[in-house]
Design an enzyme around this catalytic site. Structure first.
Site, mmCIF file in Angstrom:
data_model
loop_
_atom_site.group_PDB
_atom_site.id
_atom_site.type_symbol
_atom_site.label_atom_id
_atom_site.label_comp_id
_atom_site.label_asym_id
_atom_site.label_seq_id
_atom_site.Cartn_x
_atom_site.Cartn_y
_atom_site.Cartn_z
ATOM 1 N N LYS A 49 0.836 -1.201 0.000
ATOM 2 C CA LYS A 49 0.000 0.000 0.000
ATOM 3 C C LYS A 49 0.873 1.254 0.000
ATOM 4 O O LYS A 49 0.622 2.210 -0.745
ATOM 5 C CB LYS A 49 -0.944 -0.004 1.215
ATOM 6 C CG LYS A 49 -2.045 -1.056 1.107
ATOM 7 C CD LYS A 49 -2.857 -1.217 2.403
ATOM 8 C CE LYS A 49 -3.882 -2.333 2.237
ATOM 9 N NZ LYS A 49 -4.701 -2.567 3.452
ATOM 10 N N GLN A 93 -4.345 -1.597 9.763
ATOM 11 C CA GLN A 93 -4.384 -2.892 9.084
ATOM 12 C C GLN A 93 -4.996 -3.951 9.999
ATOM 13 O O GLN A 93 -4.646 -4.054 11.170
ATOM 14 C CB GLN A 93 -2.955 -3.292 8.658
ATOM 15 C CG GLN A 93 -2.888 -4.540 7.803
ATOM 16 C CD GLN A 93 -3.551 -4.389 6.428
ATOM 17 O OE1 GLN A 93 -3.580 -3.302 5.859
ATOM 18 N NE2 GLN A 93 -4.091 -5.472 5.909
ATOM 19 N N ASP A 116 -10.533 3.386 4.614
ATOM 20 C CA ASP A 116 -10.857 1.957 4.478
ATOM 21 C C ASP A 116 -12.372 1.731 4.485
ATOM 22 O O ASP A 116 -12.840 0.645 4.144
ATOM 23 C CB ASP A 116 -10.251 1.174 5.650
ATOM 24 C CG ASP A 116 -9.079 0.304 5.232
ATOM 25 O OD1 ASP A 116 -9.042 -0.116 4.067
ATOM 26 O OD2 ASP A 116 -8.216 0.035 6.093
HETATM 27 N N1 GUN Z 1 -7.262 -6.697 6.227
HETATM 28 C C1 GUN Z 1 -7.751 -7.365 5.172
HETATM 29 N N2 GUN Z 1 -8.207 -6.510 4.240
HETATM 30 C C2 GUN Z 1 -7.994 -5.275 4.729
HETATM 31 C C3 GUN Z 1 -8.257 -3.974 4.215
HETATM 32 O O1 GUN Z 1 -8.791 -3.758 3.133
HETATM 33 N N3 GUN Z 1 -7.884 -2.952 5.026
HETATM 34 C C4 GUN Z 1 -7.312 -3.143 6.227
HETATM 35 N N4 GUN Z 1 -6.991 -2.076 6.959
HETATM 36 N N5 GUN Z 1 -7.068 -4.324 6.730
HETATM 37 C C5 GUN Z 1 -7.402 -5.391 5.974
#
Ligand code: GUN
Length: 298
Positions: A49, A93, A116
């Protein structure tokens, strides 16, 4: 043989669009990433990311906290990030270490920085007809964008979503419904699962079980979107594992009309949507500043 829906190529196109939008802004959009503990897959996702942010000109601020961090320490960091003008988006995350209360932590991210889309004020709005959240969650949005940019019609189709998680299955189902699909959600207690999935003209697999969806569950000509990213042991591979989706790609691609690969399908789309949401957050900040300046000139 099914057409491959190339998430890498579509995401690269979206990143190029975002990069040119970012270059036109008088400010640098900023994303804060918070990684807690030492889950290796989470560390990889956050690294990817941040790399994608750099590629399009978004600043990223990485925070890594130890697995035994206290909840109040996390909340203090989030409060600080909520105040910062150079941070337009905040991402924590998931999954979190089990001693941390996920819902309390996600609610500490202000909805206008929740790129998110996991705050209940954003997720919940997906259930309200005719309303749009400030930010839609990235993976569901990535699935829909992938379908739309591949020319797959959603309206009127029977879409079957496997999985009812709060961050993928359920929001994906709601977003397909909002685009006029007829939606069925399947889960671990669904009876006659194969027969139900076989009704799907669009099938979204988001259950986290390697190669669970097999060719016999798919109707000929269906479009299959594989959200799963599962690590399976593979001693012959340099890393000792390989990535497989929730769909048996080899078998299903013989009956489907189109299918996303893993890797290179939904994964890069999720990241592209995160960049898009962060750009949107920065654009909204600018629009608000302009309004305030107009007010003060009155
Ligand atoms: N864990 C699995 N998918 C995601 C996501 O799209 N964002 C975040 N922050 N954690 C995740």
């Amino acid at each position: 043989m099914a057409r491959i829906l190339d998430g890498n190529a579509i995401a690269a196109q979206i990143r190029a669009e975002i990069k040119s939008e970012v270059a036109r802004l008088p400010i640098t959009p900023g994303l804060a990433t918070v990684l807690i503990g030492d889950n290796p897959a989470s560390a990889t996702y956050v690294r990817n990311k941040r790399k994608a942010c750099a590629e399009v000109g978004i600043a990223s601020f990485g925070y890594e906290l130890p697995a035994d961090v206290t909840e109040s320490e996390v909340l203090t960091l989030l409060e600080e990030l909520a105040q910062r003008d150079d941070v337009h988006g905040i991402l924590v995350q998931l999954p979190l270490p089990s001693h941390l209360d996920q819902s309390r932590i996600l609610q500490a991210i202000p909805p206008h920085k929740d790129v998110d889309g996991f705050h209940p004020a954003n997720l919940g709005v997906l259930g309200l007809k005719g309303k749009q959240p400030l930010f839609a969650p990235c993976t569901p949005q990535g699935c829909i964008e992938l379908l739309q940019r591949s020319g797959v019609t959603i309206a009127g189709k029977h879409a079957v979503v496997l999985g009812r998680s709060a961050i993928v299955g359920l929001p994906t189902a709601l977003m397909l419904l909002a685009r006029d699909a007829t939606v069925t959600i399947c889960h671990s207690k669904t009876a006659n699962l194969s027969a139900v999935v076989r009704q799907g003209e669009i099938v979204i697999a988001a259950i986290g079980k390697p190669c669970f969806v097999t060719a016999d569950m798919i109707q000929p000509g269906a479009v299959v979107v594989d959200v799963g990213i599962n690590r399976v042991d593979a001693p012959d591979q340099p890393r000792g594992y390989r990535l497989v989706g929730d769909v048996d790609f080899a078998g299903v691609s013989a009956v489907a009309s189109a299918i996303t690969p893993v890797p290179g399908g939904v994964g890069p789309m999720t990241i592209a949507m995160l960049l898009s949401n962060t750009l949107l957050a920065a654009q909204r900040t600018l629009a608000k500043q302009k309004l305030l300046e107009q007010d003060s000139n009155l």
